[in-house]
Design a protein around this motif. Sequence first.
Motif, PDB file in Angstrom:
ATOM      1  N   LEU A   1       0.409 -19.165  97.817  1.00 55.92           N
ATOM      2  CA  LEU A   1      -0.666 -19.932  97.208  1.00 55.92           C
ATOM      3  C   LEU A   1      -0.142 -21.261  96.674  1.00 55.92           C
ATOM      4  O   LEU A   1      -0.750 -22.313  96.864  1.00 55.92           O
ATOM      5  CB  LEU A   1      -1.330 -19.138  96.089  1.00 55.92           C
ATOM      6  CG  LEU A   1      -2.451 -19.859  95.321  1.00 55.92           C
ATOM      7  CD1 LEU A   1      -3.602 -20.189  96.262  1.00 55.92           C
ATOM      8  CD2 LEU A   1      -2.929 -18.998  94.156  1.00 55.92           C
ATOM      9  N   TRP A   2       1.024 -21.215  96.011  1.00 52.78           N
ATOM     10  CA  TRP A   2       1.616 -22.438  95.472  1.00 52.78           C
ATOM     11  C   TRP A   2       2.081 -23.357  96.605  1.00 52.78           C
ATOM     12  O   TRP A   2       2.000 -24.582  96.500  1.00 52.78           O
ATOM     13  CB  TRP A   2       2.771 -22.114  94.537  1.00 52.78           C
ATOM     14  CG  TRP A   2       2.324 -21.632  93.193  1.00 52.78           C
ATOM     15  CD1 TRP A   2       2.420 -20.366  92.697  1.00 52.78           C
ATOM     16  CD2 TRP A   2       1.691 -22.413  92.183  1.00 52.78           C
ATOM     17  NE1 TRP A   2       1.873 -20.300  91.436  1.00 52.78           N
ATOM     18  CE2 TRP A   2       1.421 -21.551  91.090  1.00 52.78           C
ATOM     19  CE3 TRP A   2       1.310 -23.751  92.091  1.00 52.78           C
ATOM     20  CZ2 TRP A   2       0.810 -21.987  89.931  1.00 52.78           C
ATOM     21  CZ3 TRP A   2       0.697 -24.201  90.918  1.00 52.78           C
ATOM     22  CH2 TRP A   2       0.447 -23.317  89.861  1.00 52.78           C
ATOM     23  N   VAL A   3       2.572 -22.770  97.674  1.00 51.42           N
ATOM     24  CA  VAL A   3       2.982 -23.585  98.828  1.00 51.42           C
ATOM     25  C   VAL A   3       1.764 -24.304  99.410  1.00 51.42           C
ATOM     26  O   VAL A   3       1.817 -25.491  99.742  1.00 51.42           O
ATOM     27  CB  VAL A   3       3.664 -22.719  99.904  1.00 51.42           C
ATOM     28  CG1 VAL A   3       4.040 -23.581 101.106  1.00 51.42           C
ATOM     29  CG2 VAL A   3       4.908 -22.044  99.338  1.00 51.42           C
ATOM     30  N   GLY A   4       0.647 -23.582  99.521  1.00 51.58           N
ATOM     31  CA  GLY A   4      -0.579 -24.206 100.007  1.00 51.58           C
ATOM     32  C   GLY A   4      -1.075 -25.306  99.083  1.00 51.58           C
ATOM     33  O   GLY A   4      -1.606 -26.326  99.543  1.00 51.58           O
ATOM     34  N   ALA A   5      -0.875 -25.102  97.773  1.00 54.67           N
ATOM     35  CA  ALA A   5      -1.318 -26.115  96.808  1.00 54.67           C
ATOM     36  C   ALA A   5      -0.538 -27.410  96.934  1.00 54.67           C
ATOM     37  O   ALA A   5      -1.007 -28.469  96.494  1.00 54.67           O
ATOM     38  CB  ALA A   5      -1.184 -25.565  95.388  1.00 54.67           C
ATOM     39  N   LEU A   6       0.641 -27.353  97.539  1.00 53.57           N
ATOM     40  CA  LEU A   6       1.403 -28.581  97.788  1.00 53.57           C
ATOM     41  C   LEU A   6       0.585 -29.564  98.620  1.00 53.57           C
ATOM     42  O   LEU A   6       0.673 -30.782  98.430  1.00 53.57           O
ATOM     43  CB  LEU A   6       2.700 -28.255  98.533  1.00 53.57           C
ATOM     44  CG  LEU A   6       3.964 -27.983  97.727  1.00 53.57           C
ATOM     45  CD1 LEU A   6       5.077 -27.544  98.660  1.00 53.57           C
ATOM     46  CD2 LEU A   6       4.383 -29.201  96.925  1.00 53.57           C
TER      47      LEU A   6
ATOM     48  N   MET B   1      16.564 -26.912  88.279  1.00 49.70           N
ATOM     49  CA  MET B   1      15.540 -26.944  87.226  1.00 49.70           C
ATOM     50  C   MET B   1      14.416 -25.939  87.459  1.00 49.70           C
ATOM     51  O   MET B   1      13.780 -25.489  86.515  1.00 49.70           O
ATOM     52  CB  MET B   1      14.980 -28.363  87.091  1.00 49.70           C
ATOM     53  CG  MET B   1      16.041 -29.389  86.717  1.00 49.70           C
ATOM     54  SD  MET B   1      15.410 -31.069  86.550  1.00 49.70           S
ATOM     55  CE  MET B   1      14.469 -30.929  85.039  1.00 49.70           C
ATOM     56  N   ARG B   2      14.058 -25.629  88.707  1.00 44.03           N
ATOM     57  CA  ARG B   2      13.069 -24.594  89.039  1.00 44.03           C
ATOM     58  C   ARG B   2      11.722 -24.822  88.341  1.00 44.03           C
ATOM     59  O   ARG B   2      11.096 -23.891  87.842  1.00 44.03           O
ATOM     60  CB  ARG B   2      13.599 -23.195  88.703  1.00 44.03           C
ATOM     61  CG  ARG B   2      14.841 -22.816  89.489  1.00 44.03           C
ATOM     62  CD  ARG B   2      15.338 -21.431  89.097  1.00 44.03           C
ATOM     63  NE  ARG B   2      14.368 -20.404  89.449  1.00 44.03           N
ATOM     64  CZ  ARG B   2      14.248 -19.846  90.645  1.00 44.03           C
ATOM     65  NH1 ARG B   2      15.045 -20.234  91.632  1.00 44.03           N
ATOM     66  NH2 ARG B   2      13.348 -18.910  90.865  1.00 44.03           N
ATOM     67  N   SER B   3      11.267 -26.062  88.299  1.00 40.86           N
ATOM     68  CA  SER B   3       9.984 -26.392  87.670  1.00 40.86           C
ATOM     69  C   SER B   3       8.956 -26.742  88.738  1.00 40.86           C
ATOM     70  O   SER B   3       9.073 -27.784  89.402  1.00 40.86           O
ATOM     71  CB  SER B   3      10.146 -27.561  86.692  1.00 40.86           C
ATOM     72  OG  SER B   3       8.880 -28.051  86.280  1.00 40.86           O
ATOM     73  N   ILE B   4       7.959 -25.896  88.904  1.00 45.61           N
ATOM     74  CA  ILE B   4       6.898 -26.161  89.889  1.00 45.61           C
ATOM     75  C   ILE B   4       6.144 -27.442  89.533  1.00 45.61           C
ATOM     76  O   ILE B   4       5.828 -28.258  90.401  1.00 45.61           O
ATOM     77  CB  ILE B   4       5.910 -24.977  89.947  1.00 45.61           C
ATOM     78  CG1 ILE B   4       6.608 -23.716  90.472  1.00 45.61           C
ATOM     79  CG2 ILE B   4       4.715 -25.324  90.829  1.00 45.61           C
ATOM     80  CD1 ILE B   4       6.997 -23.778  91.914  1.00 45.61           C
ATOM     81  N   ALA B   5       5.859 -27.636  88.244  1.00 45.03           N
ATOM     82  CA  ALA B   5       5.111 -28.816  87.818  1.00 45.03           C
ATOM     83  C   ALA B   5       5.863 -30.093  88.167  1.00 45.03           C
ATOM     84  O   ALA B   5       5.267 -31.076  88.638  1.00 45.03           O
ATOM     85  CB  ALA B   5       4.852 -28.755  86.313  1.00 45.03           C
ATOM     86  N   LEU B   6       7.189 -30.102  87.947  1.00 46.11           N
ATOM     87  CA  LEU B   6       7.985 -31.291  88.259  1.00 46.11           C
ATOM     88  C   LEU B   6       8.006 -31.557  89.762  1.00 46.11           C
ATOM     89  O   LEU B   6       7.861 -32.704  90.204  1.00 46.11           O
ATOM     90  CB  LEU B   6       9.411 -31.109  87.733  1.00 46.11           C
ATOM     91  CG  LEU B   6      10.390 -32.255  88.049  1.00 46.11           C
ATOM     92  CD1 LEU B   6       9.890 -33.569  87.460  1.00 46.11           C
ATOM     93  CD2 LEU B   6      11.789 -31.916  87.519  1.00 46.11           C
ATOM     94  N   ILE B   7       8.155 -30.513  90.543  1.00 47.77           N
ATOM     95  CA  ILE B   7       8.167 -30.677  92.001  1.00 47.77           C
ATOM     96  C   ILE B   7       6.842 -31.258  92.471  1.00 47.77           C
ATOM     97  O   ILE B   7       6.798 -32.197  93.278  1.00 47.77           O
ATOM     98  CB  ILE B   7       8.455 -29.339  92.704  1.00 47.77           C
ATOM     99  CG1 ILE B   7       9.882 -28.868  92.397  1.00 47.77           C
ATOM    100  CG2 ILE B   7       8.263 -29.474  94.214  1.00 47.77           C
ATOM    101  CD1 ILE B   7      10.178 -27.474  92.906  1.00 47.77           C
TER     102      ILE B   7
END
Length: 432
Positions: free
Chosen positions: A55-60, A110-116
């Motif tokens: 889902l997060w990959v699709g949100a990219l 850092m492993r931050s989805i928001a930053l990516i």
Amino acid sequence: MTLLRWLRTAAIDTKPLKHTDFRRLWAGNAVSFVGFQLTAVAVSVQVFAVSGSSLWVGALGAAALVPLVLFGLAGGAISDAFDRRVVLLVSSVVTWMSTWGLFFQALLGMRSIALIFALVALQSAGFAVTSPTRSAIIPRLLPVDLVPSANTLNFTASNVGTIAGPLLAGVLVAHGSYAIAYGLDAVLFTFALYAAIRLPAMPPSGPKSPPGLRSIVEGLAFIATRPVLLASFAVDIVAMVLAMPRSLFPEIGADRFGGGEAVGWLFAAISIGSVVGGLASGWIGRVRRQGVALLVAVTGWGVAVTLSGLAGHLWLAVVLLAFAGMADLVSGVYRQTILQVYAPDEMRGRMQGVFTVVVAGGPRLGDVRAGVVAASLGASASWVGGGIVCVIVVLMVALFVPAIRNYTSAEASPAALPTPPEPARAEPPSCT
């Protein structure tokens, strides 16, 4: 001897590379596009590794598409109002810095989805400005008769990058080397930066329209009142929304062709066909009736997609998709060329901004369309039916919009064609 002459005639036309500024711009873009594809793969794999969710990959896609649409339209207006060399350089620096940001966040773990997501959005915004600006620059560097060949070189190079970049990225991310992938992208992008720095000044050559909503609306109104431009955008949207089978490849690959490597071949086939078509594209610049050529190419895309959806063997599906890729390259070259030479120079940035939005957004809408229809009628019906409807609609455009059917290369806007510099004769081809 006759065969050699035919091969020279059929081979991709490299005459635009005799012009030093275009050669640098082309080489920089070709090299940097490989890096762009490295990041596209690496960031998807990293987001999945961090989140564990598709889902997060699709949100990219949404994170990249929204700034692409907004800044694609705004970027075109900006490039019409200011020196295009400066606009290209500034937007290129934004893209470059966002890539270095991805490199450092991966290096530091850092492993931050928001930053990516924020860095991807910033990179997409930079790309949305550089792409229309770079395209609007080309007719200022070359004689009008070389613009189709220049576009063919650009499309072919980008398709090579679409193949080479993911293959290289696969090797790197298989070992979790996200930072290396991003860092390599940033290093490769310096070629594009150097090309932008070496360009001559390109101030607006016609009436200036201050960038803003009014300028964007003027650009859209210009398209709406020119049937040739309106039809060229329409057939592109029809081809990508109705007949792009990309989101069906995983299901068809697994159910019909046994999965495994089959899916990879389906995804690669269109780009492979585009590269082959580009290498044998010497005839493209000699076609005078470019409107008819565009309509034939888009119709060919729809027919090839339809037949590939009926193929019972993987090799046949790949070959037919490759033919679709060849047709897509031809249609892309003529759409881009018509847009570059039909509009006056003071409108070119805005025209290319709309082109960027359509080219980027059309396939994504096509993915949604294919998925929704497949959920209701099945993947095969979605694939084949989309191709058939595409052909029907394009034939209707050809029938009811004579302006595009009758368009020829002689219809370039005379106000849009400042004399380009003579090609450098003594300097050998070089990336720098």
